[in-house]
Design a protein around this motif. Structure first.
Motif, PDB file in Angstrom:
ATOM      1  N   MET A  25       0.827  -1.176   0.000  1.00 57.54           N
ATOM      2  CA  MET A  25       0.000   0.000   0.000  1.00 57.54           C
ATOM      3  C   MET A  25       0.879   1.249   0.000  1.00 57.54           C
ATOM      4  SD  MET A  25      -2.441   1.627   2.962  1.00 57.54           S
ATOM      5  CE  MET A  25      -3.359   0.188   3.337  1.00 57.54           C
ATOM      6  N   THR A  26       0.490   2.232  -0.798  1.00 55.89           N
ATOM      7  CA  THR A  26       1.207   3.493  -0.850  1.00 55.89           C
ATOM      8  C   THR A  26       0.871   4.311   0.391  1.00 55.89           C
ATOM      9  OG1 THR A  26       0.990   3.457  -3.241  1.00 55.89           O
ATOM     10  CG2 THR A  26       1.594   5.540  -2.260  1.00 55.89           C
ATOM     11  N   ALA A  27       1.872   4.943   0.947  1.00 56.53           N
ATOM     12  CA  ALA A  27       1.636   5.791   2.121  1.00 56.53           C
ATOM     13  C   ALA A  27       1.157   7.165   1.664  1.00 56.53           C
ATOM     14  CB  ALA A  27       2.915   5.916   2.932  1.00 56.53           C
ATOM     15  N   PHE A  28       0.148   7.650   2.338  1.00 59.95           N
ATOM     16  CA  PHE A  28      -0.391   8.975   2.040  1.00 59.95           C
ATOM     17  C   PHE A  28      -0.177   9.873   3.244  1.00 59.95           C
ATOM     18  CE2 PHE A  28      -2.949   6.088  -0.564  1.00 59.95           C
ATOM     19  CZ  PHE A  28      -2.812   6.679  -1.811  1.00 59.95           C
ATOM     20  N   ALA A  29      -0.055  11.162   2.982  1.00 62.75           N
ATOM     21  CA  ALA A  29       0.008  12.131   4.077  1.00 62.75           C
ATOM     22  C   ALA A  29      -1.340  12.154   4.782  1.00 62.75           C
ATOM     23  CB  ALA A  29       0.350  13.517   3.526  1.00 62.75           C
ATOM     24  N   THR A  30      -1.334  12.573   6.039  1.00 65.40           N
ATOM     25  CA  THR A  30      -2.571  12.720   6.802  1.00 65.40           C
ATOM     26  C   THR A  30      -3.324  13.941   6.296  1.00 65.40           C
ATOM     27  OG1 THR A  30      -1.583  11.696   8.727  1.00 65.40           O
ATOM     28  CG2 THR A  30      -3.494  13.094   9.121  1.00 65.40           C
ATOM     29  N   MET A  31      -4.622  13.790   6.148  1.00 66.13           N
ATOM     30  CA  MET A  31      -5.479  14.893   5.730  1.00 66.13           C
ATOM     31  C   MET A  31      -5.512  15.962   6.821  1.00 66.13           C
ATOM     32  SD  MET A  31      -9.550  14.520   5.093  1.00 66.13           S
ATOM     33  CE  MET A  31     -10.604  15.931   5.314  1.00 66.13           C
ATOM     34  N   PRO A  32      -5.471  17.244   6.462  1.00 68.34           N
ATOM     35  CA  PRO A  32      -5.652  18.280   7.482  1.00 68.34           C
ATOM     36  C   PRO A  32      -7.049  18.164   8.103  1.00 68.34           C
ATOM     37  CG  PRO A  32      -4.895  19.233   5.395  1.00 68.34           C
ATOM     38  CD  PRO A  32      -5.232  17.807   5.134  1.00 68.34           C
ATOM     39  N   TYR A  33      -7.138  18.287   9.421  1.00 66.69           N
ATOM     40  CA  TYR A  33      -8.418  18.131  10.120  1.00 66.69           C
ATOM     41  C   TYR A  33      -9.073  19.460  10.467  1.00 66.69           C
ATOM     42  CZ  TYR A  33      -6.571  13.411  10.781  1.00 66.69           C
ATOM     43  OH  TYR A  33      -6.045  12.159  10.592  1.00 66.69           O
ATOM     44  N   HIS A  34      -8.411  20.555  10.169  1.00 67.53           N
ATOM     45  CA  HIS A  34      -8.976  21.892  10.360  1.00 67.53           C
ATOM     46  C   HIS A  34      -8.898  22.588   9.007  1.00 67.53           C
ATOM     47  CE1 HIS A  34      -9.125  21.824  14.789  1.00 67.53           C
ATOM     48  NE2 HIS A  34      -8.055  21.066  14.684  1.00 67.53           N
ATOM     49  N   LEU A  35     -10.059  22.873   8.437  1.00 67.89           N
ATOM     50  CA  LEU A  35     -10.126  23.535   7.137  1.00 67.89           C
ATOM     51  C   LEU A  35     -10.984  24.781   7.279  1.00 67.89           C
ATOM     52  CD1 LEU A  35     -10.949  20.348   5.003  1.00 67.89           C
ATOM     53  CD2 LEU A  35      -8.691  21.351   5.404  1.00 67.89           C
ATOM     54  N   GLU A  36     -10.592  25.847   6.604  1.00 69.97           N
ATOM     55  CA  GLU A  36     -11.392  27.061   6.617  1.00 69.97           C
ATOM     56  C   GLU A  36     -11.604  27.542   5.201  1.00 69.97           C
ATOM     57  OE1 GLU A  36     -10.730  30.169   9.311  1.00 69.97           O
ATOM     58  OE2 GLU A  36     -10.676  28.823  11.029  1.00 69.97           O
ATOM     59  N   THR A  37     -12.809  28.023   4.963  1.00 67.23           N
ATOM     60  CA  THR A  37     -13.151  28.645   3.692  1.00 67.23           C
ATOM     61  C   THR A  37     -13.614  30.062   4.015  1.00 67.23           C
ATOM     62  OG1 THR A  37     -15.499  28.051   3.705  1.00 67.23           O
ATOM     63  CG2 THR A  37     -13.948  26.399   2.821  1.00 67.23           C
ATOM     64  N   GLU A  38     -14.073  30.771   3.013  1.00 69.15           N
ATOM     65  CA  GLU A  38     -14.543  32.133   3.242  1.00 69.15           C
ATOM     66  C   GLU A  38     -15.653  32.182   4.288  1.00 69.15           C
ATOM     67  OE1 GLU A  38     -16.838  35.618   0.755  1.00 69.15           O
ATOM     68  OE2 GLU A  38     -15.569  34.222  -0.353  1.00 69.15           O
ATOM     69  N   ARG A  39     -16.571  31.188   4.249  1.00 70.45           N
ATOM     70  CA  ARG A  39     -17.732  31.224   5.148  1.00 70.45           C
ATOM     71  C   ARG A  39     -17.810  30.080   6.142  1.00 70.45           C
ATOM     72  NH1 ARG A  39     -22.714  31.147   1.381  1.00 70.45           N
ATOM     73  NH2 ARG A  39     -21.483  29.492   0.420  1.00 70.45           N
ATOM     74  N   LEU A  40     -16.939  29.080   6.018  1.00 69.21           N
ATOM     75  CA  LEU A  40     -17.089  27.856   6.794  1.00 69.21           C
ATOM     76  C   LEU A  40     -15.818  27.457   7.526  1.00 69.21           C
ATOM     77  CD1 LEU A  40     -18.888  25.755   4.027  1.00 69.21           C
ATOM     78  CD2 LEU A  40     -19.966  27.045   5.896  1.00 69.21           C
ATOM     79  N   THR A  41     -16.013  26.706   8.601  1.00 69.32           N
ATOM     80  CA  THR A  41     -14.928  26.030   9.319  1.00 69.32           C
ATOM     81  C   THR A  41     -15.281  24.549   9.376  1.00 69.32           C
ATOM     82  OG1 THR A  41     -14.472  27.965  10.700  1.00 69.32           O
ATOM     83  CG2 THR A  41     -13.701  25.837  11.522  1.00 69.32           C
ATOM     84  N   LEU A  42     -14.336  23.707   9.013  1.00 70.91           N
ATOM     85  CA  LEU A  42     -14.458  22.257   9.174  1.00 70.91           C
ATOM     86  C   LEU A  42     -13.419  21.869  10.208  1.00 70.91           C
ATOM     87  CD1 LEU A  42     -15.221  23.008   6.084  1.00 70.91           C
ATOM     88  CD2 LEU A  42     -15.173  20.550   5.769  1.00 70.91           C
ATOM     89  N   ARG A  43     -13.828  21.081  11.206  1.00 74.93           N
ATOM     90  CA  ARG A  43     -12.957  20.792  12.345  1.00 74.93           C
ATOM     91  C   ARG A  43     -13.263  19.394  12.863  1.00 74.93           C
ATOM     92  NH1 ARG A  43     -16.640  20.128  15.996  1.00 74.93           N
ATOM     93  NH2 ARG A  43     -18.425  21.497  16.105  1.00 74.93           N
ATOM     94  N   PRO A  44     -12.424  18.865  13.761  1.00 78.92           N
ATOM     95  CA  PRO A  44     -12.698  17.540  14.322  1.00 78.92           C
ATOM     96  C   PRO A  44     -13.982  17.522  15.158  1.00 78.92           C
ATOM     97  CG  PRO A  44     -10.399  18.127  14.654  1.00 78.92           C
ATOM     98  CD  PRO A  44     -11.107  19.370  14.171  1.00 78.92           C
ATOM     99  N   TRP A  45     -14.555  16.338  15.280  1.00 78.28           N
ATOM    100  CA  TRP A  45     -15.762  16.132  16.093  1.00 78.28           C
ATOM    101  C   TRP A  45     -15.457  16.344  17.564  1.00 78.28           C
ATOM    102  CZ3 TRP A  45     -20.422  15.559  13.968  1.00 78.28           C
ATOM    103  CH2 TRP A  45     -20.486  15.156  12.634  1.00 78.28           C
ATOM    104  N   ALA A  46     -16.471  16.802  18.285  1.00 76.81           N
ATOM    105  CA  ALA A  46     -16.428  16.910  19.741  1.00 76.81           C
ATOM    106  C   ALA A  46     -17.694  16.257  20.279  1.00 76.81           C
ATOM    107  CB  ALA A  46     -16.371  18.379  20.164  1.00 76.81           C
ATOM    108  N   GLU A  47     -17.635  15.754  21.488  1.00 75.45           N
ATOM    109  CA  GLU A  47     -18.811  15.134  22.095  1.00 75.45           C
ATOM    110  C   GLU A  47     -19.984  16.113  22.133  1.00 75.45           C
ATOM    111  OE1 GLU A  47     -19.891  13.416  26.414  1.00 75.45           O
ATOM    112  OE2 GLU A  47     -18.120  12.482  25.498  1.00 75.45           O
ATOM    113  N   SER A  48     -19.678  17.395  22.225  1.00 70.82           N
ATOM    114  CA  SER A  48     -20.729  18.424  22.273  1.00 70.82           C
ATOM    115  C   SER A  48     -21.497  18.547  20.948  1.00 70.82           C
ATOM    116  CB  SER A  48     -20.121  19.776  22.648  1.00 70.82           C
ATOM    117  OG  SER A  48     -19.133  20.151  21.702  1.00 70.82           O
ATOM    118  N   ASP A  49     -21.036  17.903  19.888  1.00 71.12           N
ATOM    119  CA  ASP A  49     -21.742  17.907  18.598  1.00 71.12           C
ATOM    120  C   ASP A  49     -22.886  16.899  18.558  1.00 71.12           C
ATOM    121  OD1 ASP A  49     -20.010  19.800  17.323  1.00 71.12           O
ATOM    122  OD2 ASP A  49     -18.535  18.191  17.007  1.00 71.12           O
TER     123      ASP A  49
END
Length: 167
Positions: free
Chosen positions: A1-25
């Protein structure tokens, strides 16, 4: 299997934030899933699902991430990469938003950020599977450069398989 880099877990766009899950979700995730019209899962079940998502992220290096509007700070859905019907080498992009967030371009914006994150891992192709009746999701994917590959029939109807090459 080819090794891949880890995907970034915090992403931001002009209007949005994508982040890791929290129990509060958990409560908002329950409410989102209840919009499918198949009942409402318990908050405890969703907390278990969130723990499983976090474990899968740690194991695979790819993630399904909560989506929040930056200005409002509210949870509007999720978007990210999963193995789903595909593989770790060529994962699926998946997203789901609250109905009140439909038609605002959020799915396209979030999925575009996930595409960039997937390309940064070194992957060369992504898949997506969408129910044939889901014209809005098919439009989102077509805007992002996905092309139809084939259609399969499953217990719940026809599923359109789409692919997109990454730079």
């Amino acid at each position: 299997m080819t090794a891949f880099a880890t995907m970034p877990y915090h992403l931001e766009t002009e209007r949005l934030t994508l982040r890791p899950w929290a129990e509060s979700d958990a409560a908002e995730f329950c409410a989102l899933l209840s919009e499918r019209g198949k009942g409402t899962p318990t908050v405890e079940h969703i907390r278990t699902s969130i723990a499983e998502l976090l474990t899968a992220t740690a194991t695979t290096g790819i993630a399904l991430l909560p989506v929040q509007r930056r200005d409002e700070g509210d949870f509007i859905g999720y978007c990210g990469l999963i193995t789903g019907r595909s593989t770790l080498e060529e994962p699926e992009i998946a997203y789901e938003l609250f109905q009140h967030a439909h038609g605002c371009g959020y799915a396209t914006e979030a999925a575009g950020a996930v595409l960039d994150a997937a390309a940064a891992t070194g992957r060369k192709r992504l898949w997506s599977t969408v129910a044939a009746w889901n014209a809005p999701s098919l439009r989102v994917l077509e805007k992002l450069g996905f092309e139809r590959d084939h259609v399969s029939t499953e217990d719940n109807g026809e599923v359109v398989w789409l692919t997109r090459s990454l730079p």
